[in-house]
Write a protein that holds these residues in place. Structure first.
Motif, PDB file in Angstrom:
ATOM      1  N   GLY A  37     -43.008  14.469   4.742  1.00  0.00           N
ATOM      2  CA  GLY A  37     -43.313  13.392   5.084  1.00  0.00           C
ATOM      3  C   GLY A  37     -42.663  12.212   4.229  1.00  0.00           C
ATOM      4  O   GLY A  37     -42.688  12.302   2.980  1.00  0.00           O
ATOM      5  N   HIS A  38     -41.665  11.837   5.187  1.00  0.00           N
ATOM      6  CA  HIS A  38     -40.763  10.720   4.503  1.00  0.00           C
ATOM      7  C   HIS A  38     -41.277   9.117   4.636  1.00  0.00           C
ATOM      8  O   HIS A  38     -40.484   8.084   4.196  1.00  0.00           O
ATOM      9  CB  HIS A  38     -39.234  10.685   5.200  1.00  0.00           C
ATOM     10  N   ASP A  39     -42.313   8.962   5.507  1.00  0.00           N
ATOM     11  CA  ASP A  39     -43.123   7.775   5.748  1.00  0.00           C
ATOM     12  C   ASP A  39     -44.300   7.672   5.187  1.00  0.00           C
ATOM     13  O   ASP A  39     -45.004   8.524   5.570  1.00  0.00           O
ATOM     14  CB  ASP A  39     -42.859   7.302   7.028  1.00  0.00           C
ATOM     15  N   VAL A  40     -44.635   6.539   4.563  1.00  0.00           N
ATOM     16  CA  VAL A  40     -46.223   6.555   3.926  1.00  0.00           C
ATOM     17  C   VAL A  40     -46.607   5.329   4.145  1.00  0.00           C
ATOM     18  O   VAL A  40     -45.911   4.118   3.515  1.00  0.00           O
ATOM     19  CB  VAL A  40     -46.463   7.397   2.680  1.00  0.00           C
ATOM     20  N   ALA A  41     -48.075   4.905   4.194  1.00  0.00           N
ATOM     21  CA  ALA A  41     -48.625   3.508   4.231  1.00  0.00           C
ATOM     22  C   ALA A  41     -50.078   4.101   3.473  1.00  0.00           C
ATOM     23  O   ALA A  41     -50.842   5.003   3.959  1.00  0.00           O
ATOM     24  CB  ALA A  41     -48.776   2.831   5.178  1.00  0.00           C
ATOM     25  N   GLY A  42     -50.553   3.210   2.440  1.00  0.00           N
ATOM     26  CA  GLY A  42     -51.749   3.578   1.987  1.00  0.00           C
ATOM     27  C   GLY A  42     -52.092   2.572   0.861  1.00  0.00           C
ATOM     28  O   GLY A  42     -51.726   1.384   0.817  1.00  0.00           O
ATOM     29  N   VAL A  43     -53.108   2.981   0.106  1.00  0.00           N
ATOM     30  CA  VAL A  43     -53.488   2.136  -0.997  1.00  0.00           C
ATOM     31  C   VAL A  43     -53.505   2.656  -2.634  1.00  0.00           C
ATOM     32  O   VAL A  43     -53.677   3.771  -2.737  1.00  0.00           O
ATOM     33  CB  VAL A  43     -55.235   1.906  -0.843  1.00  0.00           C
ATOM     34  N   VAL A  44     -52.772   1.927  -3.141  1.00  0.00           N
ATOM     35  CA  VAL A  44     -52.648   2.200  -4.675  1.00  0.00           C
ATOM     36  C   VAL A  44     -54.109   2.747  -5.321  1.00  0.00           C
ATOM     37  O   VAL A  44     -54.949   1.552  -5.544  1.00  0.00           O
ATOM     38  CB  VAL A  44     -51.662   1.374  -5.689  1.00  0.00           C
ATOM     39  N   THR A  45     -54.194   3.677  -6.064  1.00  0.00           N
ATOM     40  CA  THR A  45     -55.447   3.978  -6.792  1.00  0.00           C
ATOM     41  C   THR A  45     -55.153   4.144  -8.037  1.00  0.00           C
ATOM     42  O   THR A  45     -56.043   4.250  -9.135  1.00  0.00           O
ATOM     43  CB  THR A  45     -55.786   5.549  -6.190  1.00  0.00           C
ATOM     44  N   ARG A  46     -53.600   4.431  -8.558  1.00  0.00           N
ATOM     45  CA  ARG A  46     -53.363   4.256  -9.990  1.00  0.00           C
ATOM     46  C   ARG A  46     -52.028   4.069 -10.232  1.00  0.00           C
ATOM     47  O   ARG A  46     -51.203   4.265  -9.286  1.00  0.00           O
ATOM     48  CB  ARG A  46     -53.614   5.909 -10.413  1.00  0.00           C
ATOM     49  N   VAL A  47     -51.732   3.467 -11.455  1.00  0.00           N
ATOM     50  CA  VAL A  47     -50.391   2.737 -11.588  1.00  0.00           C
ATOM     51  C   VAL A  47     -50.083   3.514 -13.078  1.00  0.00           C
ATOM     52  O   VAL A  47     -50.717   3.710 -14.059  1.00  0.00           O
ATOM     53  CB  VAL A  47     -50.119   1.346 -11.635  1.00  0.00           C
ATOM     54  N   GLY A  48     -48.700   3.822 -13.036  1.00  0.00           N
ATOM     55  CA  GLY A  48     -47.915   4.164 -14.490  1.00  0.00           C
ATOM     56  C   GLY A  48     -48.081   3.164 -15.294  1.00  0.00           C
ATOM     57  O   GLY A  48     -47.852   1.920 -15.146  1.00  0.00           O
TER      58      GLY A  48
ATOM     59  N   ASP B 295     -53.848  -2.162  -4.149  1.00  0.00           N
ATOM     60  CA  ASP B 295     -52.839  -2.953  -3.305  1.00  0.00           C
ATOM     61  C   ASP B 295     -52.472  -2.087  -2.121  1.00  0.00           C
ATOM     62  O   ASP B 295     -52.472  -0.773  -2.150  1.00  0.00           O
ATOM     63  CB  ASP B 295     -51.330  -3.070  -4.053  1.00  0.00           C
ATOM     64  N   GLU B 296     -52.313  -2.611  -0.891  1.00  0.00           N
ATOM     65  CA  GLU B 296     -52.079  -1.950   0.217  1.00  0.00           C
ATOM     66  C   GLU B 296     -50.279  -1.886   0.279  1.00  0.00           C
ATOM     67  O   GLU B 296     -49.765  -2.938   0.148  1.00  0.00           O
ATOM     68  CB  GLU B 296     -52.527  -2.579   1.742  1.00  0.00           C
ATOM     69  N   VAL B 297     -49.755  -0.684   0.316  1.00  0.00           N
ATOM     70  CA  VAL B 297     -48.238  -0.669   0.190  1.00  0.00           C
ATOM     71  C   VAL B 297     -47.749   0.093   1.182  1.00  0.00           C
ATOM     72  O   VAL B 297     -48.517   1.222   2.004  1.00  0.00           O
ATOM     73  CB  VAL B 297     -47.960  -0.150  -1.203  1.00  0.00           C
ATOM     74  N   TYR B 298     -46.343   0.278   1.425  1.00  0.00           N
ATOM     75  CA  TYR B 298     -45.721   1.222   2.187  1.00  0.00           C
ATOM     76  C   TYR B 298     -44.361   1.731   1.561  1.00  0.00           C
ATOM     77  O   TYR B 298     -44.000   0.809   0.766  1.00  0.00           O
ATOM     78  CB  TYR B 298     -45.446   0.829   3.722  1.00  0.00           C
TER      79      TYR B 298
ATOM     80  N   ALA C 251     -43.277  -1.128  -1.550  1.00  0.00           N
ATOM     81  CA  ALA C 251     -43.330  -2.408  -1.374  1.00  0.00           C
ATOM     82  C   ALA C 251     -44.655  -2.727  -0.716  1.00  0.00           C
ATOM     83  O   ALA C 251     -45.432  -2.077  -0.250  1.00  0.00           O
ATOM     84  CB  ALA C 251     -42.282  -2.935  -0.443  1.00  0.00           C
ATOM     85  N   PRO C 252     -45.324  -4.180  -1.049  1.00  0.00           N
ATOM     86  CA  PRO C 252     -46.429  -4.324  -0.241  1.00  0.00           C
ATOM     87  C   PRO C 252     -46.594  -4.154   1.194  1.00  0.00           C
ATOM     88  O   PRO C 252     -45.118  -4.686   1.946  1.00  0.00           O
ATOM     89  CB  PRO C 252     -46.787  -5.720  -0.836  1.00  0.00           C
ATOM     90  N   LYS C 253     -47.531  -3.792   1.733  1.00  0.00           N
ATOM     91  CA  LYS C 253     -47.396  -3.509   3.241  1.00  0.00           C
ATOM     92  C   LYS C 253     -47.330  -5.042   3.887  1.00  0.00           C
ATOM     93  O   LYS C 253     -47.904  -5.945   3.585  1.00  0.00           O
ATOM     94  CB  LYS C 253     -48.749  -3.006   3.698  1.00  0.00           C
ATOM     95  N   PRO C 254     -46.588  -5.102   5.068  1.00  0.00           N
ATOM     96  CA  PRO C 254     -46.435  -6.446   5.627  1.00  0.00           C
ATOM     97  C   PRO C 254     -47.802  -6.638   6.127  1.00  0.00           C
ATOM     98  O   PRO C 254     -48.840  -6.077   6.564  1.00  0.00           O
ATOM     99  CB  PRO C 254     -45.555  -6.145   6.928  1.00  0.00           C
ATOM    100  N   ALA C 255     -48.221  -8.111   5.791  1.00  0.00           N
ATOM    101  CA  ALA C 255     -49.492  -8.648   5.987  1.00  0.00           C
ATOM    102  C   ALA C 255     -50.160  -8.459   7.481  1.00  0.00           C
ATOM    103  O   ALA C 255     -51.034  -8.574   7.797  1.00  0.00           O
ATOM    104  CB  ALA C 255     -49.722  -9.921   5.459  1.00  0.00           C
ATOM    105  N   SER C 256     -48.957  -8.529   8.345  1.00  0.00           N
ATOM    106  CA  SER C 256     -49.261  -8.796   9.743  1.00  0.00           C
ATOM    107  C   SER C 256     -49.526  -7.225  10.377  1.00  0.00           C
ATOM    108  O   SER C 256     -50.026  -7.326  11.436  1.00  0.00           O
ATOM    109  CB  SER C 256     -48.192  -9.522  10.364  1.00  0.00           C
TER     110      SER C 256
ATOM    111  N   ALA D  90     -47.780  -0.074   9.935  1.00  0.00           N
ATOM    112  CA  ALA D  90     -46.886  -0.016   8.501  1.00  0.00           C
ATOM    113  C   ALA D  90     -46.214   1.459   8.323  1.00  0.00           C
ATOM    114  O   ALA D  90     -44.993   1.424   8.027  1.00  0.00           O
ATOM    115  CB  ALA D  90     -47.517  -0.257   7.390  1.00  0.00           C
ATOM    116  N   ALA D  91     -46.963   2.694   8.526  1.00  0.00           N
ATOM    117  CA  ALA D  91     -46.603   3.819   8.515  1.00  0.00           C
ATOM    118  C   ALA D  91     -45.489   4.287   9.239  1.00  0.00           C
ATOM    119  O   ALA D  91     -44.531   5.205   9.098  1.00  0.00           O
ATOM    120  CB  ALA D  91     -47.757   4.936   8.599  1.00  0.00           C
TER     121      ALA D  91
END
Length: 335
Positions: free
Chosen positions: A61-72, A82-85, A108-113, A119-120
Motif C-alpha cells: 500500500g503506497h497511498d493512504v488517507a486517514g486521521v492522525v491518532t498519535r504523534v511522536g 488531523d485528516e491527512v494523506y 500533508a493535510p488532506k485537501p479540504a475539497s 484523497a487516497a
C-alpha cells in the motif's frame, strides 16, 4: 481489523499484525482509504528486490488517507485528529492496514475539497506528476508534452498538471475514454486503436511513457532534438540506483539494462531517463492547494471494501480499470 500483509515471492494474504511502532518523527494514522498502484504488484513480486530490501512479511500500500491518532515527540505541524494523506517512503509503506506509522515529512493535510476516499487516490500519482513535470522536465508554457495512457491514474493527473503549467498536451487513449481525457485538458487525442501516434505527432519536448517496449522506442521519434523521454516502467538507469543510494556496481547493472534505449535516444539526438517517484509531504501540500483550487481533480475507477483488497489488486493487474485509480475503503464512511 486485520492489516493486509504481502509476502515477497508468494501470493499476498490477509494477516493480523501488531500495531506499528511510532517513532519520535512519526504520526500514527488510522487509515480511512488506500488506493492500488502498479508499484504494489512490482514490489510484491520483488522486481526491485536488489534496491528495495523489504523484510518479509510486510504490508503493501503506497497511498493512504486517514486521521492522525498519535504523534511522536518531535512532530510539529500535525496534531491528533488531523485528516491527512501521504505516500509513505520506500521501506515504510503499508497503506493496506488499519493503522500506519508515517514519517512526518511524508505527510500533508488532506485537501479540504476532497473526501478521505478521494484523497487516497492522489498521493503517488500527483507526486509523480509534479516530480516529472516540474522537477525533472521543467515544463513551461509553450512546451509540448505527450502523455501515454492518458485515462490512467498517472496519465489523468499528468494531463491536468501539464495544462496548469501551460503546456500543449497530447495523449494516447482508446475510444471509450477520449471524452474524459479531453475534459481533463488534452489538446490532441490519439486513439491508439485507430492511429499510430508516431505517424501523427512530432516536435515534442517531453514524452511520458508508462507502457515500455516498442511504445517507448517509438516515443523517441516524436521528440524534438534535445527532447526527453521519461519512462515509469523502465528499463532503469544508473540514476535510479543513485536515487536509492545503491552501491555503484548496481548503477552499472542498471545502465546495462537501459543501454539499448539510451543508444537509440542518442542516435536520434534526444534523451532517455527512468523515473521512480519519491515521498514528499511538502510537495503534497502544494498539490493539495491545486486540488482545492480546482486545477486538479482525482479520477476514481472503482472502490472495493478492505476485505476485498486482493480482488482490487487483481482488478488492476488484469487491466480491468477503465480510467483513474482503484480505491480500497477501510470503512463504510470515508467522507
Amino acid at each position: 481489523m486485520a492489516p493486509f500483509a504481502a509476502d515477497l515471492g508468494v501470493d499476498a494474504r490477509a494477516a493480523e499484525v501488531p500495531e506499528p511502532t511510532v517513532g519520535d518523527r512519526d504520526v500514527l494514522v488510522r487509515v480511512s482509504a488506500a488506493s492500488i498502484n502498479p508499484l504494489d504488484k512490482m514490489v510484491r513480486n520483488g522486481e526491485f528486490k536488489q534496491l528495495l530490501k523489504y523484510k518479509r512479511p510486510f504490508v503493501l500500500g503506497h497511498d493512504v488517507a486517514g486521521v492522525v491518532t498519535r504523534v511522536g515527540s518531535a512532530v510539529h505541524g500535525l496534531e491528533v485528529g488531523d485528516e491527512v494523506y501521504a505516500r509513505p517512503r520506500d521501506l515504510r509503506i503499508g497503506g493496506f492496514a488499519e493503522f500506519i506509522a508515517i514519517d512526518m515529512d511524508d505527510v500533508a493535510p488532506k485537501p479540504a475539497s476532497l473526501t478521505l476516499h478521494e484523497a487516497a487516490a492522489v498521493p503517488l500519482v500527483a507526486l509523480a506528476a509534479w516530480q516529472i513535470l516540474v522537477d525533472r522536465a521543467h515544463v513551461k508554457p509553450g512546451h509540448k508534452v505527450l502523455i501515454h495512457a492518458g485515462a490512467g491514474g498517472l496519465g489523468s493527473t499528468v494531463i491536468q498538471l501539464a495544462k496548469h503549467l501551460g503546456a500543449t498536451v497530447a495523449t494516447t487513449t482508446n475510444t471509450d475514454t477520449e471524452k474524459l481525457v479531453r475534459s481533463l485538458g488534452a489538446d490532441i487525442v490519439v486513439d491508439y486503436t485507430k492511429e499510430d501516434f508516431s505517424k501523427v505527432l512530432s516536435g515534442y519536448d517531453l514524452v511520458l511513457d508508462s507502457l515500455g517496449g516498442a511504445n517507448l522506442e517509438k516515443s523517441l521519434t516524436v521528440l524534438k532534438p534535445g527532447g526527453l523521454a521519461i519512462s515509469v516502467v523502465g528499463p532503469p538507469d544508473a540514476g535510479f540506483a543513485k536515487q536509492l543510494g545503491a552501491p555503484s556496481f548496481l548503477g552499472l547493472v542498471m545502465n546495462t539494462l537501459s543501454r539499448k534505449i539510451r543508444k537509440q535516444a542518442k542516435a536520434l539526438g534526444v534523451r532517455y531517463q527512468f523515473f521512480f517517484m519519491q515521498a514528499n509531504g511538502s510537495q503534497l501540500r502544494k498539490l493539495g492547494a491545486l486540488y482545492d483550487s480546482g486545477k486538479l481533480r482525482p479520477i476514481i475507477d472503482s472502490t472495493f471494501p478492505f476485505d476485498q483488497t486482493l480482488e482490487a489488486m487483481a482488478h488492476v493487474e488484469q487491466g480491468r480499470t477503465k480510467a483513474g485509480k482503484v480505491v480500497v475503503s477501510m470503512g463504510p464512511d470515508n467522507d
